[in-house]
Scaffold this active site. Structure first.
Site, PDB file in Angstrom:
ATOM      1  N   HIS A   1      -8.703  -2.472   6.240  1.00  0.00           N
ATOM      2  CA  HIS A   1      -7.351  -3.026   6.147  1.00  0.00           C
ATOM      3  C   HIS A   1      -6.894  -3.519   7.507  1.00  0.00           C
ATOM      4  O   HIS A   1      -7.273  -2.971   8.538  1.00  0.00           O
ATOM      5  CB  HIS A   1      -6.381  -1.942   5.657  1.00  0.00           C
ATOM      6  CG  HIS A   1      -6.666  -1.434   4.297  1.00  0.00           C
ATOM      7  ND1 HIS A   1      -7.605  -0.447   4.055  1.00  0.00           N
ATOM      8  CD2 HIS A   1      -6.149  -1.767   3.089  1.00  0.00           C
ATOM      9  CE1 HIS A   1      -7.637  -0.211   2.754  1.00  0.00           C
ATOM     10  NE2 HIS A   1      -6.771  -0.991   2.144  1.00  0.00           N
TER      11      HIS A   1
ATOM     12  N   TYR B   1      -4.057  -3.073   8.818  1.00  0.00           N
ATOM     13  CA  TYR B   1      -3.265  -2.069   9.558  1.00  0.00           C
ATOM     14  C   TYR B   1      -4.127  -1.093  10.340  1.00  0.00           C
ATOM     15  O   TYR B   1      -3.624  -0.335  11.160  1.00  0.00           O
ATOM     16  CB  TYR B   1      -2.301  -1.321   8.620  1.00  0.00           C
ATOM     17  CG  TYR B   1      -2.969  -0.566   7.491  1.00  0.00           C
ATOM     18  CD1 TYR B   1      -3.666   0.614   7.707  1.00  0.00           C
ATOM     19  CD2 TYR B   1      -2.891  -1.040   6.187  1.00  0.00           C
ATOM     20  CE1 TYR B   1      -4.260   1.304   6.658  1.00  0.00           C
ATOM     21  CE2 TYR B   1      -3.489  -0.377   5.142  1.00  0.00           C
ATOM     22  CZ  TYR B   1      -4.171   0.808   5.383  1.00  0.00           C
ATOM     23  OH  TYR B   1      -4.774   1.469   4.349  1.00  0.00           O
TER      24      TYR B   1
ATOM     25  N   SER C   1      -3.378  -5.288   1.038  1.00  0.00           N
ATOM     26  CA  SER C   1      -4.754  -5.830   1.041  1.00  0.00           C
ATOM     27  C   SER C   1      -4.815  -7.086   0.185  1.00  0.00           C
ATOM     28  O   SER C   1      -3.791  -7.655  -0.194  1.00  0.00           O
ATOM     29  CB  SER C   1      -5.728  -4.778   0.484  1.00  0.00           C
ATOM     30  OG  SER C   1      -5.455  -4.579  -0.891  1.00  0.00           O
TER      31      SER C   1
END
Ligand code: HPA
Length: 278
Positions: free
Chosen positions: A84, A86, A213
């Protein structure tokens, strides 16, 4: 050579040194579908750590490997665990696995994810087939020099989620008595969940579900000419639509509960993709 493409080619060569299987369908497993591997007649598995330069996820509950094999007669490669944005990876790393699966042979990309429901008619535990997406809140993975080997500079995005695949998914859901909603998903960067005010804004913008996502992967896959579909699992109602604070554990628990229905839907749809959509 473009360094992003060079890294991709190195990963491709690293996989091909170990595995010669050529998949037709690529499946990305989101939260809760982590053990989907059991539905596959496995031909080979490849740990992400064993692919030179491959980005490896750090999120709890996201194991990291490719599974190659058969769902029915359909040849698949399945990503068990994705990376991801993040987690801090450059966007080119986030979409590298998607691009790699296309290079390995996959023509269809079947994405799955867990999301927060924004549409007030949704409830936790619902499935939503993505009809379209909003990418405005996440970086575009195609920014930078265009990689001509992969696709064109300005790709058309007027039917990202393939109509034929969507029809098959709807038909499969109906045949198996599984209810499926339809809607628009927006990818946000995360990792914090949204504020109630943000969720109200997303609702006004016509967004049905939010997650962290999928959209960037779909953009990269569309660039390369893959046929794409996505089923989102509504693991919770988004912030402010529910009196309790959101936790990652709640998302995982809801996903575990829905897993048998989700697996059935994905399995039966993938079988049909192999029969009529390749
Ligand atoms: N927001 C963003 N991402 C998510 C959510 C949410 O509520 N649930 C699962 N993924």
């Amino acid at each position: 050579m473009n360094p992003i493409y060079e890294k991709l080619v190195n990963c491709y060569n690293s996989v091909r040194e170990k595995i010669d299987f050529v998949p037709d369908v690529a499946i990305v497993l989101g939260s809760g579908l982590g053990d989907y591997g059991k539905e596959i007649k496995v031909v080979a598995e490849l740990d992400y750590h064993d692919i030179e330069g491959f980005p490896v996820s750090t999120v709890l509950g996201h194991a990291g490997k490719f599974i190659f094999g058969y769902v029915g007669e359909t040849k698949v490669v399945c990503m068990q665990g994705r990376v991801h944005l993040y987690e801090g990876y450059p966007i080119s790393d986030v979409v590298l696995p998607t691009r790699l699966m296309k290079m390995l042979g996959a023509k269809i990309l079947f994405l799955t994810n867990a999301s927060g429901g924004v549409n007030p008619t949704f409830k936790a535990g619902d499935f939503m087939m993505m009809t379209d997406h909003i990418s405005t809140f996440a970086p575009n993975p195609l920014i930078g020099a265009n990689i001509e080997e992969l696709g064109t500079r300005f790709p058309d995005m007027s039917e990202i989620y393939d109509k034929e695949l969507r029809d098959v998914i709807e038909e499969t859901a109906e045949e198996n008595g599984i209810e499926i909603k339809k809607g628009i998903y927006a990818q946000l960067t995360g990792p914090s969940f949204e504020s109630p005010a943000e969720i109200q804004m997303f609702h006004k913008l016509g967004i049905d579900a939010v997650g962290m996502s999928t959209v960037v992967e779909a953009i990269a896959a569309n660039h390369m000419g893959m046929k794409i579909c996505c089923i989102s699992f509504i693991s919770n109602l988004a912030a402010g639509m529910n009196p309790n604070p959101l936790t990652h554990e709640e998302v995982q628990e809801a996903a575990n509960e829905a897993a048998p229905r989700f697996k059935k839907l994905v399995t039966e749809a993938v079988k049909k993709f192999g029969e009529k959509c390749i």
